[in-house]
Scaffold this active site. Structure first.
Site, short mmCIF file in Angstrom:
data_model
loop_
_atom_site.label_atom_id
_atom_site.label_comp_id
_atom_site.label_asym_id
_atom_site.label_seq_id
_atom_site.Cartn_x
_atom_site.Cartn_y
_atom_site.Cartn_z
N LYS A 191 0.90 -1.50 0.13
CA LYS A 191 -0.15 -0.14 -0.03
C LYS A 191 0.95 1.13 0.03
O LYS A 191 2.05 1.08 -0.41
CB LYS A 191 -0.87 -0.03 1.29
CG LYS A 191 -1.83 -1.34 1.13
CD LYS A 191 -2.92 -1.42 0.07
CE LYS A 191 -3.60 -2.79 -0.20
NZ LYS A 191 -4.54 -3.17 1.04
C1 LIG Z 1 -5.55 -4.24 1.31
C2 LIG Z 1 -6.87 -3.79 1.45
C3 LIG Z 1 -7.64 -4.21 2.47
C4 LIG Z 1 -7.16 -5.11 3.76
O1 LIG Z 1 -5.97 -4.39 4.24
P1 LIG Z 1 -5.19 -5.04 5.39
O2 LIG Z 1 -4.34 -3.98 6.10
O3 LIG Z 1 -4.15 -6.18 4.51
O4 LIG Z 1 -5.99 -5.74 6.29
C5 LIG Z 1 -8.88 -3.74 2.62
N1 LIG Z 1 -9.70 -3.32 1.51
C6 LIG Z 1 -9.01 -3.02 0.51
C7 LIG Z 1 -9.52 -2.21 -0.72
C8 LIG Z 1 -7.67 -3.32 0.33
O5 LIG Z 1 -6.79 -3.23 -0.82
#
Ligand SMILES: *Cc1c(COP(=O)(O)O)cnc(C)c1O
Length: 390
Positions: A191
């Protein structure tokens, strides 16, 4: 053979490493001063009143819904083009997940489809308690329209901004909660910024923030004013909610604080790289996602649609070609309602046709701040061979 090029990658420098090492030498590995500092950094950046750090964005989604009072019999709607976590959060609360089809141009939840579904739901008494718009690839959903529908139909809004930290919409940072009750963020390594694993809820609702803060740590409070009856002494705490263990560590928060210093430069770099793709691919038979003039994307993902009529190549063929060249293209996402575990809940193919058509065509190209122009050229030339070679 050229090096493996991932679709996304974290960016860690010596300052990040030093920040974590300092915590290792300090008094607190968890529940110390770094977590609230990180919360202030992210909330301050987004211009939201409160930030509550948790162990992941998945935990953030779960606790935000829980704090909004979502439970058995409630309905929660989201987009089928998202990571499974957005929909699973509803199920953790015992609620029923459902989906709203996408706008094929942006791959975000369609406000027209949302309006139409709400009209039907009002008639038959199946209105949602919460709608979760997902800012797909980093681009904001049409939040002012969703706000207007929330006011008309009485649901709450939880934004899933896992892709979108650093983006903005109508002059406000994504995460400001200008049009919503709360926003969730992810700090997974692919991310925008990372804490290894981690997440946060931003909100302007103090009561909601308090509740999420308590729920992340077993539902326990040490605040005498929040207790039932009077405190027994300095050792005393009370479990006032049925909570979880979803805390973030000091190591993670220290990394997050250090990463926040670089958020602006990461965002600029992502935008520049996206512009390179735009220019290089302008004459290719590919369709990038449409850009909403009302905002700037956080550019988590660079997505194109491989239009089979124009390309005479399937997405699968283009994907396999890139992978053979050691380029880790990806597909975001398999529509959640088509997952076997969702079929068990009664979802079937054909329910969300735009999402299903999009899934046949979508392709994510590598995009992360550590890429250079040579990497972009590699992707472009591999795509060129895939699309134009006889
Ligand atoms: C990555 C992601 C999540 C989950 O994030 P985590 O921190 O891995 O729990 C939720 N929603 C979207 C759209 C994502 O891309």
């Amino acid at each position: 053979m050229s090096d493996w090029l991932p679709y996304g990658r974290h960016e860690i420098d010596e300052d990040d490493i030093q920040a974590v090492v300092e915590v290792l030498r300090s008094e607190f590995l968890t529940q110390g001063p770094k977590v609230p500092e990180f919360e202030r950094e992210v909330a301050g950046f987004c211009r939201a009143a409160h930030g509550v750090a948790v162990s992941s964005c998945t935990a953030a989604l779960h606790l935000a819904l829980k704090a909004m009072g979502v439970g058995h019999g409630d309905r929660v709607w989201t987009s089928p083009i998202t990571f499974v976590a957005s929909a699973n959060a509803a199920r953790y609360c015992g609620a029923k997940p459902d989906f709203v089809d996408i706008d094929p141009a942006t791959a975000n939840m369609s406000c027209d489809a949302l309006h139409a579904k709400l009209e039907v739901a009002e008639r038959v008494g199946t209105l949602p308690k919460v709608v979760i718009p997902v800012h797909f690839a980093g681009q904001s959903c049409e939040m002012h329209r969703i706000r207007a529908l929330a006011d008309r139909y009485g649901f709450r809004i939880l934004e899933d901004a896992a892709h979108a930290l650093g983006g903005d919409y109508l002059g406000k940072k994504i995460g400001s909660c200008q049009w919503s009750d709360a926003t969730t963020h992810s700090f997974h390594p692919v991310k925008i910024i990372t804490t290894g694993e981690g997440g946060m809820v931003t909100t302007n609702d103090g009561e909601l923030a308090w509740k999420i803060g308590v729920l992340r740590s077993h539902g326990i409070t040490r605040d005498a004013e929040r207790m039932v009856g009077i405190s027994h002494g300095d050792w005393y705490y009370q479990q006032v909610e049925f909570g979880y263990h979803y805390r973030m560590t000091e190591l993670q928060a220290a990394l997050g604080i250090s990463q926040m210093k670089k958020l602006a430069s990461f965002a600029t770099r992502r935008r520049e790289l996206a512009a390179c793709y735009d220019e290089a691919l302008a004459d290719f038979p590919l369709r990038p996602l449409a850009r909403d003039e009302n905002g700037t994307s956080g550019w988590h993902l660079y997505v194109v649609r491989v239009d089979i009529d124009r390309c005479r190549r399937t997405r699968r063929e283009v994907f396999d070609h890139l992978r053979a060249d050691n380029i880790c293209a990806h597909v975001h996402y398999i529509p959640v309602h088509l997952q076997p575990d969702y079929a068990r809940l009664g979802f079937v193919e054909g329910m969300f046709p735009e999402a299903e058509r999009y899934y046949q065509e979508c392709l994510t190209l590598p995009l992360f701040p550590g890429m250079n122009e040579r990497d972009i050229n590699r992707v472009v030339s591999s795509l060129k061979n895939a699309l134009f070679a006889k």
